[in-house]
Design a protein around this motif. Sequence first.
Motif, PDB file in Angstrom:
ATOM      1  N   MET A  21       1.049  -1.134   0.264  1.00 36.25           N
ATOM      2  CA  MET A  21       0.133  -0.085   0.081  1.00 36.25           C
ATOM      3  C   MET A  21       0.779   1.400   0.001  1.00 36.25           C
ATOM      4  O   MET A  21       0.495   2.241  -0.430  1.00 36.25           O
ATOM      5  N   ILE A  22       2.186   1.041   0.596  1.00 37.14           N
ATOM      6  CA  ILE A  22       3.032   2.339   0.515  1.00 37.14           C
ATOM      7  C   ILE A  22       3.333   2.510  -1.039  1.00 37.14           C
ATOM      8  O   ILE A  22       3.507   3.741  -1.438  1.00 37.14           O
ATOM      9  N   ALA A  23       3.704   1.313  -1.630  1.00 36.37           N
ATOM     10  CA  ALA A  23       4.253   1.330  -3.190  1.00 36.37           C
ATOM     11  C   ALA A  23       3.195   1.697  -4.049  1.00 36.37           C
ATOM     12  O   ALA A  23       3.314   2.656  -4.986  1.00 36.37           O
ATOM     13  N   TYR A  24       1.790   1.498  -3.605  1.00 30.14           N
ATOM     14  CA  TYR A  24       0.682   1.642  -4.462  1.00 30.14           C
ATOM     15  C   TYR A  24      -0.486   2.370  -3.726  1.00 30.14           C
ATOM     16  O   TYR A  24      -1.351   1.667  -3.144  1.00 30.14           O
ATOM     17  N   PRO A  25      -0.263   3.902  -3.150  1.00 31.84           N
ATOM     18  CA  PRO A  25      -1.213   4.500  -2.456  1.00 31.84           C
ATOM     19  C   PRO A  25      -2.817   4.123  -2.748  1.00 31.84           C
ATOM     20  O   PRO A  25      -3.605   4.260  -1.793  1.00 31.84           O
TER      21      PRO A  25
END
Length: 257
Positions: A21-25
């Motif tokens: 989720m950090i890589a793909y907000p």
Amino acid sequence: MTISADDSFQSVTTALAEGYMIAYPDAKIEVKNTKEDIAFLNLLNKKSNIIVMSRDLSAKEIAEYEKQIDLPFQPAKFAADAVLFVVPKESSLNSISYEDIQKELLSEDKKLIFDGTNSSNLNFVAQKFGKLPSSLNYSIISGNQNVVEQLSKYQDKIGVVSLNTFSRPYSKEAEALRAKVKVLAIEKNGKTYEPNAENLRNMTYPFTRVLYFLTSDGTFGMANGFIRYSCTQLGQIVVAKEGLQKFNLYSREVQMY
């Protein structure tokens, strides 16, 4: 997207979900604490997009997966975890033999404490000995963390928990849990094995297990994107930071000028 993961390896699953989720907000992932057998049923009924498994599926289960999900059975392996046998810190016991564990599982003393029925720890140990979980004798304290925290009340018992329960090397919570118990070495065929990185990597610790994902999604959507992330270098770094053994090893090149 929903991922169903047993309490035994919820920590590494949550860490991978947070990393993704950090890589793909725009991605939103919920990790649900679900007993391993129930998680598999949820996948078949398409209540979960992804599940985490540790035991081998039977031929019948694989056939049912391919029938219900209409996908070939392709487990996505991402980490090596282990089932640990732990005793209170004050115990004089330092090791236990593979054969003695089997004897205890058939004893009326119910000396081994598992985290519940349908759980990954119980399933895996039963499968190791070629037994059905229902044929074994054991005690229960619900949840891996609770087994560790309450074991001191039962000085003559042995807790059975996952390595991922307290494997995180930089977590104060994990450090506090590690301080409460002693991990027993396993004796087998005249040799003694501890659940350290080398023995997990070589699969020589007798209760080493490989964690893998199964999905009900046959598209190139978020479920398979998450699985790819978990199995590639970024995800494997997360696995290592959880204190588990990476399944996929990537070479590291250093250029010196």
